[in-house]
Scaffold this active site. Structure first.
Site, PDB file in Angstrom:
ATOM      1  N   ASN A  62       0.826  -1.210   0.000  1.00  0.00           N
ATOM      2  CA  ASN A  62       0.000   0.000   0.000  1.00  0.00           C
ATOM      3  C   ASN A  62       0.859   1.258   0.000  1.00  0.00           C
ATOM      4  OD1 ASN A  62       0.549  -0.945   2.639  1.00  0.00           O
ATOM      5  ND2 ASN A  62      -1.121   0.230   3.519  1.00  0.00           N
ATOM      6  N   GLU A  64       0.429   5.185   0.696  1.00  0.00           N
ATOM      7  CA  GLU A  64      -0.466   6.207   1.236  1.00  0.00           C
ATOM      8  C   GLU A  64      -0.007   7.603   0.805  1.00  0.00           C
ATOM      9  OE1 GLU A  64      -0.868   5.374   5.428  1.00  0.00           O
ATOM     10  OE2 GLU A  64      -1.992   3.534   4.998  1.00  0.00           O
ATOM     11  N   CYS A  73      -4.270   0.786  -2.419  1.00  0.00           N
ATOM     12  CA  CYS A  73      -4.100  -0.473  -1.694  1.00  0.00           C
ATOM     13  C   CYS A  73      -3.031  -1.352  -2.354  1.00  0.00           C
ATOM     14  CB  CYS A  73      -5.401  -1.270  -1.698  1.00  0.00           C
ATOM     15  SG  CYS A  73      -6.741  -0.519  -0.771  1.00  0.00           S
ATOM     16  N   GLU A  75      -3.077  -4.539  -3.056  1.00  0.00           N
ATOM     17  CA  GLU A  75      -3.577  -5.476  -4.078  1.00  0.00           C
ATOM     18  C   GLU A  75      -3.661  -4.797  -5.436  1.00  0.00           C
ATOM     19  OE1 GLU A  75      -4.797  -4.699  -1.114  1.00  0.00           O
ATOM     20  OE2 GLU A  75      -6.293  -6.143  -0.434  1.00  0.00           O
ATOM     21  N   CYS A 112     -10.464  -4.849   0.541  1.00  0.00           N
ATOM     22  CA  CYS A 112     -11.524  -3.836   0.471  1.00  0.00           C
ATOM     23  C   CYS A 112     -12.362  -4.051  -0.796  1.00  0.00           C
ATOM     24  CB  CYS A 112     -10.937  -2.435   0.496  1.00  0.00           C
ATOM     25  SG  CYS A 112     -10.284  -1.887  -1.085  1.00  0.00           S
ATOM     26  N   CYS A 115     -10.733  -3.226  -4.260  1.00  0.00           N
ATOM     27  CA  CYS A 115      -9.775  -4.246  -4.718  1.00  0.00           C
ATOM     28  C   CYS A 115     -10.509  -5.491  -5.189  1.00  0.00           C
ATOM     29  CB  CYS A 115      -8.794  -4.589  -3.603  1.00  0.00           C
ATOM     30  SG  CYS A 115      -7.613  -3.249  -3.285  1.00  0.00           S
TER      31      CYS A 115
HETATM   32  N1  THU Z   1      -5.393  -1.353   2.461  1.00  0.00           N
HETATM   33  C1  THU Z   1      -4.868  -2.208   1.524  1.00  0.00           C
HETATM   34  O1  THU Z   1      -3.724  -2.052   1.086  1.00  0.00           O
HETATM   35  N2  THU Z   1      -5.649  -3.208   1.082  1.00  0.00           N
HETATM   36  C2  THU Z   1      -6.929  -3.436   1.485  1.00  0.00           C
HETATM   37  O2  THU Z   1      -7.580  -4.330   0.964  1.00  0.00           O
HETATM   38  C3  THU Z   1      -7.505  -2.644   2.550  1.00  0.00           C
HETATM   39  C4  THU Z   1      -6.714  -1.491   3.011  1.00  0.00           C
HETATM   40  C5  THU Z   1      -4.567  -0.247   2.918  1.00  0.00           C
HETATM   41  C6  THU Z   1      -5.075   1.102   2.527  1.00  0.00           C
HETATM   42  C7  THU Z   1      -4.468   1.972   3.599  1.00  0.00           C
HETATM   43  O3  THU Z   1      -3.156   2.327   3.202  1.00  0.00           O
HETATM   44  C8  THU Z   1      -4.389   1.075   4.811  1.00  0.00           C
HETATM   45  O4  THU Z   1      -4.513  -0.242   4.331  1.00  0.00           O
HETATM   46  C9  THU Z   1      -5.471   1.326   5.847  1.00  0.00           C
HETATM   47  O5  THU Z   1      -6.724   1.308   5.270  1.00  0.00           O
END
Ligand code: THU
Length: 162
Positions: A62, A64, A73, A75, A112, A115
């Site tokens: 991920n 940010e 994210c 994925e 999520c 994704c």
């Molecule tokens: N996140 C992912 O990388 N994948 C997911 O399926 C859910 C959330 C990340 C996004 C963000 O950087 C952190 O997790 C918190 O939500």
């Protein structure tokens, strides 16, 4: 009036060492990828490792951003990277893991909705059943075969056609 009931199926393992070897390999690579996540705002580092039909493994984590919605994210980082570099080659399996800087994670988390939607897109595009491995370091793991088990009633490309 008709009521429809859907069943979803997943396989649970008590520890990642019980997973098939190919899955364990992907999980290890996903944990490695998580180490390079850029997650200063959530402290939730996610790693994804996917295997393509040609055997190539692509990883992602991920990313940010101070403008929160601009991040992505793990994925989708991995899937978009794979699709852009290996156009036309099916994604067969993906391992997803997370590490929280404040506590140990014992239950696998599910990806999520956004994704999942992207997973459905590639699954449909390549006509394969995507294998999704949701793993933890020392706790339970879950394997889901086919996105109909993670995102039933997904929005599909066919709805855009007449
Ligand atoms: N996140 C992912 O990388 N994948 C997911 O399926 C859910 C959330 C990340 C996004 C963000 O950087 C952190 O997790 C918190 O939500």
């Amino acid at each position: 009036m008709k009521e429809n009931t859907f069943q979803i199926k997943m396989t649970q393992y008590d520890h990642r060492k019980e997973l098939p070897f190919a899955d364990q390999e992907l999980v290890n690579l996903a944990f490695e990828a998580a180490q390079n996540a850029y997650s200063p705002y959530s402290g939730f580092a996610v790693g994804a490792a996917l295997r393509l039909a040609n055997g190539v493994v692509v990883t992602g984590n991920n990313q940010e951003n101070a403008a929160y919605p601009s991040g992505l994210c793990a994925e989708r980082v991995a899937m978009f990277c794979a699709a852009s570099q290996y156009r036309g080659i099916a994604i067969e399996s993906i391992a997803i893991v997370a590490q929280n800087e404040n506590f140990d994670i014992h239950e696998p988390f599910t990806p999520c909705g956004a994704c999942r939607q992207v997973m459905v897109e590639y699954e449909q595009l390549h006509q394969v059943n995507l294998r999704v491995i949701l793993a933890t370091k020392s706790g339970k793991c879950v394997v889901v075969e086919g996105m109909e088990n993670l995102l039933p009633l997904a929005f599909l490309a066919k709805y855009l056609k007449e």
